[in-house]
Design a protein around this motif. Sequence first.
Motif, PDB file in Angstrom:
ATOM      1  N   VAL A   1     -20.144  29.798   2.567  1.00 51.46           N
ATOM      2  CA  VAL A   1     -18.448  29.196   3.101  1.00 51.46           C
ATOM      3  C   VAL A   1     -17.182  30.483   2.682  1.00 51.46           C
ATOM      4  O   VAL A   1     -17.117  29.854   1.296  1.00 51.46           O
ATOM      5  N   ARG A   2     -16.696  30.656   3.110  1.00 52.84           N
ATOM      6  CA  ARG A   2     -15.470  31.050   2.952  1.00 52.84           C
ATOM      7  C   ARG A   2     -14.169  30.193   3.459  1.00 52.84           C
ATOM      8  O   ARG A   2     -14.344  30.150   4.569  1.00 52.84           O
ATOM      9  N   SER A   3     -12.828  30.350   3.202  1.00 47.47           N
ATOM     10  CA  SER A   3     -12.152  30.150   3.839  1.00 47.47           C
ATOM     11  C   SER A   3     -11.488  30.907   4.709  1.00 47.47           C
ATOM     12  O   SER A   3     -11.669  32.681   4.733  1.00 47.47           O
ATOM     13  N   GLN A   4     -11.011  30.459   5.426  1.00 45.86           N
ATOM     14  CA  GLN A   4     -10.556  31.302   7.042  1.00 45.86           C
ATOM     15  C   GLN A   4      -9.335  32.327   6.742  1.00 45.86           C
ATOM     16  O   GLN A   4      -8.663  33.462   7.194  1.00 45.86           O
ATOM     17  N   LYS A   5      -8.554  31.701   5.634  1.00 43.49           N
ATOM     18  CA  LYS A   5      -7.253  32.424   5.103  1.00 43.49           C
ATOM     19  C   LYS A   5      -7.376  33.857   4.498  1.00 43.49           C
ATOM     20  O   LYS A   5      -6.765  34.753   4.752  1.00 43.49           O
ATOM     21  N   ASP A   6      -7.560  33.221   2.706  1.00 45.61           N
ATOM     22  CA  ASP A   6      -7.909  34.145   1.902  1.00 45.61           C
ATOM     23  C   ASP A   6      -9.530  34.523   1.932  1.00 45.61           C
ATOM     24  O   ASP A   6     -10.000  35.997   0.703  1.00 45.61           O
ATOM     25  N   GLN A   7     -11.011  33.809   3.022  1.00 41.56           N
ATOM     26  CA  GLN A   7     -11.813  34.546   2.027  1.00 41.56           C
ATOM     27  C   GLN A   7     -12.296  34.479   0.778  1.00 41.56           C
ATOM     28  O   GLN A   7     -13.032  34.356   0.769  1.00 41.56           O
ATOM     29  N   LYS A   8     -11.617  33.172   0.314  1.00 41.97           N
ATOM     30  CA  LYS A   8     -12.024  32.630  -0.820  1.00 41.97           C
ATOM     31  C   LYS A   8     -13.535  31.606  -0.934  1.00 41.97           C
ATOM     32  O   LYS A   8     -13.214  30.898   0.284  1.00 41.97           O
ATOM     33  N   LEU A   9     -14.413  31.984  -1.611  1.00 43.37           N
ATOM     34  CA  LEU A   9     -15.469  31.471  -1.703  1.00 43.37           C
ATOM     35  C   LEU A   9     -14.924  29.778  -2.144  1.00 43.37           C
ATOM     36  O   LEU A   9     -14.178  29.617  -2.872  1.00 43.37           O
ATOM     37  N   LEU A  10     -15.898  28.709  -1.316  1.00 42.92           N
ATOM     38  CA  LEU A  10     -15.649  27.428  -0.982  1.00 42.92           C
ATOM     39  C   LEU A  10     -16.386  26.765  -1.813  1.00 42.92           C
ATOM     40  O   LEU A  10     -18.059  26.687  -1.073  1.00 42.92           O
ATOM     41  N   GLY A  11     -15.844  25.470  -2.752  1.00 37.99           N
ATOM     42  CA  GLY A  11     -17.359  25.135  -3.447  1.00 37.99           C
ATOM     43  C   GLY A  11     -17.035  23.828  -3.108  1.00 37.99           C
ATOM     44  O   GLY A  11     -15.748  23.141  -2.858  1.00 37.99           O
ATOM     45  N   GLY A  12     -18.212  22.591  -2.966  1.00 35.04           N
ATOM     46  CA  GLY A  12     -18.007  21.328  -3.049  1.00 35.04           C
ATOM     47  C   GLY A  12     -17.607  21.024  -1.346  1.00 35.04           C
ATOM     48  O   GLY A  12     -17.783  19.697  -0.577  1.00 35.04           O
ATOM     49  N   VAL A  13     -18.268  21.627  -0.012  1.00 31.83           N
ATOM     50  CA  VAL A  13     -18.147  21.335   1.043  1.00 31.83           C
ATOM     51  C   VAL A  13     -19.108  20.579   2.131  1.00 31.83           C
ATOM     52  O   VAL A  13     -20.002  21.390   1.084  1.00 31.83           O
TER      53      VAL A  13
END
Length: 208
Positions: A52-64
């Motif tokens: 799962v990544r951020s749509q804005k900057d492709q950052k990997l998202l933890g805790g989702v």
Amino acid sequence: MKRTFTRKCASVSLALFALGASGTANAADNPASPKAQNTPALSKSSTLYGIVRSQKDQKLLGGVSIILHNKKNDTSILEKTNSQGGYLFTDLPPGDYEILVGGGNFSQSRKEGFLKAGMTGEIDFAIQMLSRGSSTLLGTITQKKGDSETPVSATIKAKNLSTHEIYTLSSDENGNYALAQIPGGTYLVQVTKNGFVPVNRKIDLTLY
């Protein structure tokens, strides 16, 4: 000059009525619980994983939050992404699945797919990080039955009428919910549950 910041917190409790009820909900009005189904033993289990990544900057998202729903058995598994944005479901029976990602301070994304026996599937997601602030919206969702109220699990959507962002979460088995770290402002809160009349209320968090 010293500044003092006040944390805004609104407590909003709402009651649901079963569909077809007018002031009083009878036991017969309650939505039927899914019937348990016996499934044959399977020789091979399946696996599903993804990032799962951020749509804005492709950052990997933890805790989702990740909810995997087996359509045939009407059962769900809840997990959260790890610090690298990854998730993994193992020992899954083959069949049709629906996967829901996000909620809370993240937008939601939903995808569907079919897992064959022994199959390893990959589904990645890109979601939005919603605006954050110092306000909290919390409360309890109940089912109204005459003069009594019973806690229920339901879906809560809070739309910020300024940013038009929608925050989504669910109440727990005791009917409690809490949406923290959201911006102040006016929200349209909607509570829904299958078999019940939706409830809407406008809440102004700037007053708290």
